[in-house]
Design a protein around this motif. Structure first.
Motif, short mmCIF file in Angstrom:
data_model
loop_
_atom_site.label_atom_id
_atom_site.label_comp_id
_atom_site.label_asym_id
_atom_site.label_seq_id
_atom_site.Cartn_x
_atom_site.Cartn_y
_atom_site.Cartn_z
N THR A 506 0.85 -1.19 0.00
CA THR A 506 0.00 0.00 0.00
C THR A 506 0.89 1.24 0.00
N LEU A 507 0.30 2.37 -0.32
CA LEU A 507 1.07 3.63 -0.30
C LEU A 507 1.62 3.91 1.10
N GLU A 508 0.83 3.57 2.12
CA GLU A 508 1.28 3.79 3.49
C GLU A 508 2.52 2.94 3.81
N GLU A 509 2.51 1.69 3.34
CA GLU A 509 3.66 0.81 3.55
C GLU A 509 4.90 1.34 2.82
N ILE A 510 4.72 1.89 1.62
CA ILE A 510 5.84 2.46 0.87
C ILE A 510 6.45 3.63 1.64
N VAL A 511 5.58 4.50 2.17
CA VAL A 511 6.06 5.66 2.93
C VAL A 511 6.80 5.22 4.18
N GLN A 512 6.25 4.20 4.87
CA GLN A 512 6.91 3.71 6.08
C GLN A 512 8.31 3.19 5.76
N GLY A 513 8.43 2.47 4.62
CA GLY A 513 9.74 1.94 4.23
C GLY A 513 10.73 3.05 3.92
N LEU A 514 10.27 4.06 3.19
CA LEU A 514 11.15 5.19 2.86
C LEU A 514 11.54 5.97 4.11
N ALA A 515 10.61 6.08 5.05
CA ALA A 515 10.92 6.79 6.30
C ALA A 515 11.98 6.05 7.09
N ARG A 516 11.86 4.72 7.14
CA ARG A 516 12.86 3.93 7.87
C ARG A 516 14.25 4.12 7.26
N ASN A 517 14.31 4.33 5.95
CA ASN A 517 15.60 4.50 5.26
C ASN A 517 16.07 5.96 5.26
N GLY A 518 15.31 6.85 5.87
CA GLY A 518 15.72 8.26 5.93
C GLY A 518 15.37 9.05 4.70
N PHE A 519 14.37 8.64 3.93
CA PHE A 519 13.91 9.34 2.72
C PHE A 519 15.05 9.59 1.72
N PRO A 520 15.80 8.58 1.32
CA PRO A 520 16.86 8.81 0.32
C PRO A 520 16.25 9.29 -0.99
N PRO A 521 16.78 10.40 -1.55
CA PRO A 521 16.15 11.01 -2.73
C PRO A 521 15.98 10.04 -3.91
N GLU A 522 16.96 9.17 -4.17
CA GLU A 522 16.85 8.25 -5.31
C GLU A 522 15.69 7.29 -5.11
#
Length: 561
Positions: A506-522
């Motif tokens: 889900t979009l929420e799961e994608i955001v959670q994953g990116l947040a855990r990684n520190g929102f890397p721009p790539e």
């Protein structure tokens, strides 16, 4: 789970149309009006009649026996928008079906008409048709215009006990035109009551009404689990409505409980007690007559009380003048037909076309791969600004935008601002269209994929002139009815993007994953690009993901060291 039978789906569709046709005769009139329309004080079966079309200064048009209103028109539109693999194409329904419907709508309510006008805007989407005009506000539209059309989502359901999946599609359908929780939850309530009827082969009574109403409290959770509803529709709705959808849903569920508690199921439902119930629930009041919840409750009560006498139930609904005669009768007919083996006793217009769509819905419910209607490409869909131009001329003759060639039946009748004529669409549906007497050219991108003119020198020579008199002889041979039928759309109507793919995060799961990684721009960029290329709703999903990312990123920045 018991297997839904073909005859149950077929009879549900036919009795729903029959109830609509009976109640359409008596809709919004009194005894004197009924007498003017059919020569009698009461309706006893479907008969030919006349109705004023086009408002107070319109024309009296002859309607055949069994002619149906917007209830059945939009039910057929919903059915066409369900793809062969069972996926509901919400965007095609909203942007093509509902927009095209304006050219042939009969007996349409103010709310749905206002929503249809809103969907003509380029920026409007099924999930974001938020509008506010002098005539209507999206978040105030709580009528039964959604509830009356959603039966195909149940007829095509592979698991009638999976209310979650049925509810998701019903809500997607409803929110394209209705923004008040009564309009949305009334549609859900009718759908789950019909699902029980088809699953258990019994009409739901007081014992089944309670869990159905309790289910309404779960609708916010169904919305939260669907990306498009949760991240595209809900935030926009919340801002426009200025309230929380969950609390609004609880309020509507309580209203439905109170309405059903007003029913004394131990007392026979006579014309007198039914009239008293309609009055108690506000079914005669202008402000509440067409409420999505009131209509659903009345249809359910009527069907349960007349389980063994479906014809009597629909005649009672149709002859209770001052109530929403056609919609109560059509929704009661859908329930009663599901447990009635026999066809309705009177004529139903387009009975074969209704059968054809009902059969397609049943085939989908059995898991059989079936045809998909070949809608025009939505990326090129840009309807005319004026509804009168939805009917135009093409090298194959007159056509209705989105739905295909139109074969005239009878003589055009000139009106004040438009000309009216009965016509038949390629899949057998009859429509009384409202158009200009001098048809303008209709862009080929507004036609279904299977009726567009091939790009050859010959087709260029046959290009339409600037204007053509309404239903002149076409300049080239028309596509045959068989060529244009729904079944011929299967080749172009490819399977939905989501049909055979494992569930993506889900979009929420994608955001959670990116947040855990520190929102890397790539990674953020790749996620957005992936959503943009993810199919029919790619751009909307990317926009929703960007909004979620922005909120999550801001929250992360504001968190103390």
């Amino acid at each position: 789970m018991s297997a839904m039978q073909w005859e149950a789906v077929r009879a549900s569709a036919q009795w729903a149309a029959y109830g609509d046709a009976l109640g359409f005769i008596t809709e919004l009139t009194d005894t004197a009006g009924v007498r003017r329309r059919i020569g009698h004080d009461e309706v006893t079966t479907t008969v030919p009649w006349k109705r004023r079309i086009g408002g107070r200064y319109g024309r009296d048009m002859p309607l055949p026996a069994g002619a149906y209103s917007d209830d059945t028109q939009l039910r057929l539109a919903t059915s066409r928008a369900i793809r062969g693999d069972g996926e509901f194409d919400a965007e095609a329904f909203a942007k093509i079906e509902v927009v095209a419907w304006q050219a042939y709508a009969l007996g349409a309510g103010r709310g749905t008409k206002a929503a249809a006008t809103g969907l003509m805007r380029v920026e409007a989407k099924w999930s974001q048709n938020i509008f506010a005009t002098k005539a209507a506000r999206y978040v105030d539209i709580g009528g039964n215009g959604a509830a009356m059309r959603i039966q195909p989502h149940v007829w095509s359901a592979r698991d009638l006990t999976n209310w979650d999946h049925i509810t998701r599609d019903v809500v997607r359908n409803a929110v394209s035109t209705h923004g008040h929780p009564r309009g949305i939850l009334g549609a859900v309530l009718h759908a789950v009551l019909l699902a029980h009827t088809l699953d258990a082969n019994e009409l739901p009574g007081p014992k089944q009404w309670r869990p159905a109403i309790d289910w309404l409290e779960q609708v916010p959770d169904v919305i939260a689990r669907d990306d498009e509803l949760a991240y595209l529709w809900l935030p926009t709705w919340t801002e426009a409505a200025g309230t929380d959808f969950r609390s609004a849903a609880l309020t509507v569920a309580d209203e439905c409980r109170t309405a059903f508690e007003a029913v004394d199921s131990a007392t026979p439902l006579t014309p007198e007690t039914y009239t008293a119930l309609v009055e108690r629930l506000g079914g005669f009041d202008d402000a509440t007559r067409g409420s999505g919840t009131v209509t659903t409750v009345l249809a359910a009560v009527l069907a349960y009380a007349y389980a063994s006498s479906p014809e009597a139930a629909l005649l009672l609904a149709a002859n209770t003048l001052g109530s929403d005669t056609d919609t109560i009768a059509t929704m009661a007919g859908a329930l009663l037909g599901a447990v009635t083996a026999a066809p309705p006793p009177g004529a139903v217009q387009d009975a074969d076309a209704i059968d054809s769509e009902a059969r397609r819905m049943w085939d989908i419910s059995r898991g059989r791969e079936t045809a998909t209607f070949a809608y025009p490409d939505l990326l090129r869909w840009s309807p005319p600004k004026a509804t009168l131009d939805l009917v135009g001329h093409t090298p194959n003759g007159p056509a209705l935008a989105g739905l295909g060639t139109l074969t005239p039946v009878g003589t055009p009748t000139p009106g004040n601002q438009a000309t009216y004529v009965w016509g038949t669409l390629p899949f057998g549906q009859s429509v009384l269209v409202r158009a200009r007497p001098d048809l303008r050219p209709l862009d080929e991108h507004l036609l279904p994929g299977d009726v567009r003119q091939p790009r050859t020198r010959q087709s260029a020579d046959a290009a339409p002139t600037d204007q053509q008199l309404l239903f002149d002889t076409p300049t080239s041979s028309a596509v045959t009815t068989d060529q244009g039928r729904l079944e011929r759309g299967a080749a172009r109507g490819t399977l939905s993007e989501r049909a055979h793919r494992p569930g993506p995060p889900t979009l929420e799961e994608i955001v959670q994953g990116l947040a855990r990684n520190g929102f890397p721009p790539e990674q953020v960029g790749r996620a957005l690009l992936h959503q943009m290329g993810s199919g029919r709703y790619g751009v909307e999903r990317a926009a929703a993901l960007a909004g979620l990312l922005a909120r999550a990123y801001q929250s992360e920045q504001e968190r103390p060291g």
